[in-house]
Every structure is written in structure tokens, then in C-alpha cells.
Design an enzyme around this catalytic site. Structure first.
Site, mmCIF file in Angstrom:
data_model
loop_
_atom_site.group_PDB
_atom_site.id
_atom_site.type_symbol
_atom_site.label_atom_id
_atom_site.label_comp_id
_atom_site.label_asym_id
_atom_site.label_seq_id
_atom_site.Cartn_x
_atom_site.Cartn_y
_atom_site.Cartn_z
ATOM 1 N N HIS A 252 6.086 -23.181 -7.432
ATOM 2 C CA HIS A 252 5.724 -24.561 -7.039
ATOM 3 C C HIS A 252 4.212 -24.718 -6.864
ATOM 4 O O HIS A 252 3.747 -25.356 -5.933
ATOM 5 C CB HIS A 252 6.453 -24.948 -5.745
ATOM 6 N N GLU B 196 12.132 -20.597 -4.983
ATOM 7 C CA GLU B 196 12.294 -20.873 -6.414
ATOM 8 C C GLU B 196 11.138 -20.372 -7.271
ATOM 9 O O GLU B 196 10.685 -21.073 -8.169
ATOM 10 C CB GLU B 196 12.484 -22.384 -6.626
ATOM 11 N N ASP C 124 2.751 -28.631 -4.057
ATOM 12 C CA ASP C 124 3.833 -28.322 -4.992
ATOM 13 C C ASP C 124 3.274 -28.440 -6.411
ATOM 14 O O ASP C 124 2.082 -28.707 -6.591
ATOM 15 C CB ASP C 124 5.046 -29.243 -4.762
HETATM 16 C C1 TNX Z 1 15.081 -27.453 -3.936
HETATM 17 S S1 TNX Z 1 14.944 -26.430 -1.123
HETATM 18 C C2 TNX Z 1 13.760 -27.264 -3.581
HETATM 19 C C3 TNX Z 1 12.800 -28.377 -3.714
HETATM 20 C C4 TNX Z 1 13.419 -29.601 -4.334
HETATM 21 C C5 TNX Z 1 14.811 -29.804 -3.786
HETATM 22 C C6 TNX Z 1 15.468 -31.067 -4.307
HETATM 23 C C7 TNX Z 1 13.716 -25.774 -1.704
HETATM 24 C C8 TNX Z 1 13.147 -24.758 -0.862
HETATM 25 N N1 TNX Z 1 13.287 -26.128 -2.945
HETATM 26 O O1 TNX Z 1 11.679 -27.959 -4.444
HETATM 27 O O2 TNX Z 1 12.605 -30.690 -4.058
HETATM 28 O O3 TNX Z 1 15.605 -28.694 -4.121
HETATM 29 O O4 TNX Z 1 16.640 -31.338 -3.585
#
Ligand code: TNX
Length: 452
Positions: free
Chosen positions: A201, A262, A130
Site C-alpha cells: 500500500h 496485504e 496508501d
Molecule cells: C482491506 S483491512 C484492506 C484495505 C481496503 C479494505 C476494503 C486492511 C488492513 N486492508 O486496504 O481498503 O480491505 O474493505
């Protein structure tokens, strides 16, 4: 008394002594299923397959009393005379551990494998990379773990607080470590699914090899969604193909995670999702099944065998299924175990929405999915003690959601948990959240959260 609840349990009345002798045979039946007969003549397991026998032995251990979960179990126990018939409802009974935000040392990871096995869970999804850390040793590109494996500082609590923790954090698994974890898990009928998250990430990788990114920067010391994504060009794809080839070498399982969540702005050469598509094609060509968070549905056509993790509710899972993909449900409103367990002000680092034990237990996956998984993100879980607190006993509830038949009773579960299962977790030394709230040393007053 058994957890997860079996398909059927018939107590015959009475008890028998047991010294470990079991008669085992194979019979036809549902995958991973078993029949356990405890009579005055002895203990008999009839299993469909090796996994079924393994789960029968887990049930037997539960029926042996909490002391059976200690490092040195009793030689002789008393068992109830009974007949158990059992098989899982879903084939993917998973847990995602985010070992990137906070590194989980190998012995603690192996302990989690044991905890999953005790709950008849069978997939361990490891989120290995990440923005805040790269945890996979790369022989080809060693700066990934040498530079990307540690960060200078971390945000203290929620990202909207001004503070920093003021200390470095780091760690990574060698390829030998991970082969060991894979082998240890395999003996417990658990598949390890690795994830290398692209194209978002990824700042730890960019810190190690700046040409991978558009903006440079060090291993990220903040939490949240980072706009600094991978540079969408052929050379970056080629770099990651080599990284994934190393991953395939260590992880023999069919399913390989490529993240895809994301990625704001997308790594878009010739359209959003170009990068994800290229990596998915590569994994497919190498005979594996790509596995991505539901955002990858926006990437354009993916190999049909791609498995989708539906986390933004269940709707993306429906879309995925309409396109012919297999789906693993992990809706955040039920299965995000980093979210706070109550609205009690003593709840440590309260983030996300309230996700009680009952909220997890009441989740009912649709019948057409591969299964479901609970996701344990670790921005605010910086030690095995914190991980235990967030994961348990909600993970025990989740185990029953994915194993036991639909139509479960929350009140009955709570009683069974309190009377029979928490004593097992105590014997194992799991520092779970007590049903009535945190113990004083589990509270973290002063660490800012962000309750939603
Ligand atoms: C969303 S769920 C994210 C993570 C974070 C999390 C915190 C997802 C695929 N991505 O990067 O850690 O929310 O709740």
C-alpha cells in the site's frame, strides 16, 4: 435513553430545571468511570478521573434533549431526576478513518473527533498513507506530500468496472494541522494513532521517490491489492526510519501504526516481514508501541509490546495473544463500515458483505482484548456526506459494543436509537442512513459496486 447504555440507570421520577451548574468531585473507581446524580438539590458528578468527568458531561448532554447537540444549545433545560453509574468495558474504543483513499479536509476531521467524543469513543486511528495518496506533510522528503498527495484520476466505483471518474483527487495535512487535530482530540480524551502503511500500500511514496520501489509508477488510480511494494533494502528502511521520526514528532501518543497489510510478495530480505520487523524495532527503540494489521504476525518475532489489529476474523487475534501481544479486534464481518448496510438494491456503491446495524451491534468482543475498532475504508466514500452515510448509525451501535456490559438486546437498542439517538444525530447534522434505507439523494445509481 442514554447511548452507549450505562452500567446502571435508576430514574427517581420527576424532573428538575438545569442551568449548567454542576458540582464535580473525584472519587476512586474504575478508569474513565463516573457517577451522575440528578436530584432536586442539583447535579453532581463524581468521577474517577478527567475522562470520567468528560463522559459524565456527555451523558448529561444526552439527558438534556436533542437541542443540546445544536451549535447553540439551550441555556436552560429540564432533566430527569436520576442516578447513573457508568464506566467503559474496554479501554480501546476506536475508529479507523482511511483519509488516504479520499482525503478528509481538516474541518471535517475535527467534526469527526466531536462525533467520536459524543459516543464516548477514545481512539482515532488515521490511515494516513496508501497506494492512492500520501496525506502526511514531510519536511525532510517533501515530494511525499507534494507528489504523493494527489492522483490524476480514480476508478469509478468498484475496481472491476471498466470506468474512471475522470477527475484528479488530492490533499494532505500539514504537521501543524495534525498537531491541531491531536490537541483537539486530547481535550476530548481521544488518542490519535497515526498509520504509515509499509511495505505494501505504498505506491504514493514510490511515485514521489521511485528508488523506494521495485517497479516505479504514479500514484495509483485503481483500488485493490497492489503487488508494487517497497524495495526491501537498507536504504529504504533508512528512509522510512526518518519518515517515522517525523511522525513521532507530531504524534506524542504511545501507539504508532506501521500497517503491514496485504503486502503481496512481502518486502523480503532475509525472509518475509524483514521490513516490518525493522520498522517495528525502530519504533520500539524510540519508546513507542508498534501497531500493525494482523498480517504482521507472519513477519517473524516482533517486540512483544506490538499491538495487533485482528481484521481477518478473530483467529489472528488469538494467535497474537498467545504470543503475548495486546489485541484490538476489528473483524471485517462485523466492523467494516465500508461494507453495504443491506441487500436493498438502492444501497449506494454496494461492496463487501451485508453488514447491518444489527450485525455491528451483535458483535461481542472477547473479554481479554484491549478493545475493538470499527474501520471506515473510503474507496467509495469521497465526501463527508458519504462518510456520514456509511458510518452512522452503525458507529452508534459500535459505541455501545465497546462501552456497555455484554448481554445487550438488539430490539431495545433499535428503539432507543430511533426514539432518542437519531434526533441527536439530526441536531448535529449527521447525514446517517435512515433505518429503512437511503434517502433518494443518498442513492448512487450507476456507480458500480461488487456485492459479496
Ligand atoms: C482491506 S483491512 C484492506 C484495505 C481496503 C479494505 C476494503 C486492511 C488492513 N486492508 O486496504 O481498503 O480491505 O474493505
Amino acid at each position: 435513553m442514554i447511548l452507549p447504555r450505562p452500567v446502571s440507570f435508576a430514574g427517581g421520577g420527576g424532573e428538575v430545571g438545569f442551568d449548567g451548574a454542576v458540582h464535580v468531585s473525584r472519587v476512586g473507581g474504575p478508569a474513565e468511570g463516573y457517577r451522575l446524580s440528578i436530584t432536586r438539590d442539583g447535579v453532581r458528578i463524581r468521577a474517577s478521573d478527567d475522562a470520567g468527568e468528560f463522559y459524565a458531561r456527555q451523558t448529561l448532554r444526552q439527558l438534556s434533549g436533542p437541542a443540546a447537540f445544536r451549535a447553540v444549545p439551550p441555556d436552560r433545560v429540564v432533566l430527569p431526576v436520576c442516578e447513573v453509574e457508568d464506566h467503559p468495558r474496554f479501554g480501546w474504543r476506536g475508529v479507523m478513518l482511511d483519509v488516504a483513499r479520499h482525503f478528509l479536509p481538516k474541518p471535517d476531521l475535527l467534526r469527526y473527533v466531536d462525533l467520536l467524543a459524543a459516543h464516548k469513543l477514545n481512539v482515532l486511528h488515521l490511515h494516513l498513507t496508501d497506494d492512492q495518496g500520501w496525506r502526511f506533510e514531510s519536511l525532510r522528503f517533501p515530494r511525499l506530500h507534494e507528489v504523493g498527495g494527489w492522483r490524476a484520476d480514480s476508478r469509478f466505483g468498484d475496481r472491476r468496472s471498466g470506468g474512471m471518474a475522470g477527475r484528479p483527487h488530492g490533499g494532505y495535512y500539514t504537521q501543524d494541522d495534525l498537531r491541531e487535530v491531536v490537541a483537539y482530540a486530547a481535550r476530548r480524551h481521544i488518542a490519535v494513532v497515526p498509520e504509515i502503511d509499509v511495505p505494501g500500500h505504498s505506491q504514493a511514496a514510490v511515485a514521489a521517490y521511485p528508488h523506494l520501489g521495485a517497479h516505479g509508477g504514479g500514484v495509483w488510480t485503481d483500488w485493490g491489492v497492489n503487488p508494487n511494494v517497497l524495495r526491501p533494502d537498507e536504504s529504504t528502511v533508512d528512509f522510512y526510519r526518518q519518515v517515522f521520526d517525523e511522525v513521532l514528532d507530531v504524534f506524542p501518543g504511545e501507539v504508532i501504526g506501521l500497517g503491514g497489510d496485504e503486502a503481496e510478495g512481502g518486502a523480503a530480505e532475509g525472509g518475509d516481514g524483514w521490513f516490518v520487523r525493522r520498522i517495528a524495532q525502530h519504533l520500539h527503540q524510540r519508546g513507542r508501541r508498534p501497531f500493525g494489521w494482523d498480517e504482521v504476525l507472519d513477519a517473524g518475532p516482533l517486540p512483544t509490546r506490538t499491538v495487533i489489529a485482528s481484521w481477518r476474523g478473530e483467529d489472528p487475534g488469538l494467535t497474537a495473544s498467545e504470543r503475548g501481544h495486546d489485541v484490538v479486534m476489528c473483524p471485517e464481518e462485523h466492523l467494516y463500515l465500508d461494507y453495504r448496510q443491506s441487500d436493498d438494491p438502492r444501497e449506494p456503491v454496494p461492496v463487501g458483505t451485508v453488514t447491518t446495524l444489527e450485525d455491528v451491534y451483535r458483535y461481542e468482543p472477547p473479554d481479554w482484548v484491549l478493545g475493538a475498532q470499527a474501520n471506515v475504508w473510503t474507496e467509495h466514500l469521497d465526501s463527508p456526506r458519504r462518510l456520514d452515510y456509511a458510518a452512522f448509525p452503525r458507529l452508534s451501535a459500535f459505541a455501545e459494543v465497546v462501552w456497555s456490559p455484554a448481554g445487550r438486546d438488539v430490539a431495545e437498542f433499535r428503539t432507543r436509537l430511533a426514539e432518542h439517538h437519531l434526533p441527536r444525530l439530526d441536531a448535529l447534522g449527521v447525514e446517517y442512513r435512515p433505518l429503512d434505507g437511503p434517502r433518494p439523494w443518498q442513492e448512487l445509481p450507476g456507480v458500480p459496486g461488487f456485492p459479496r
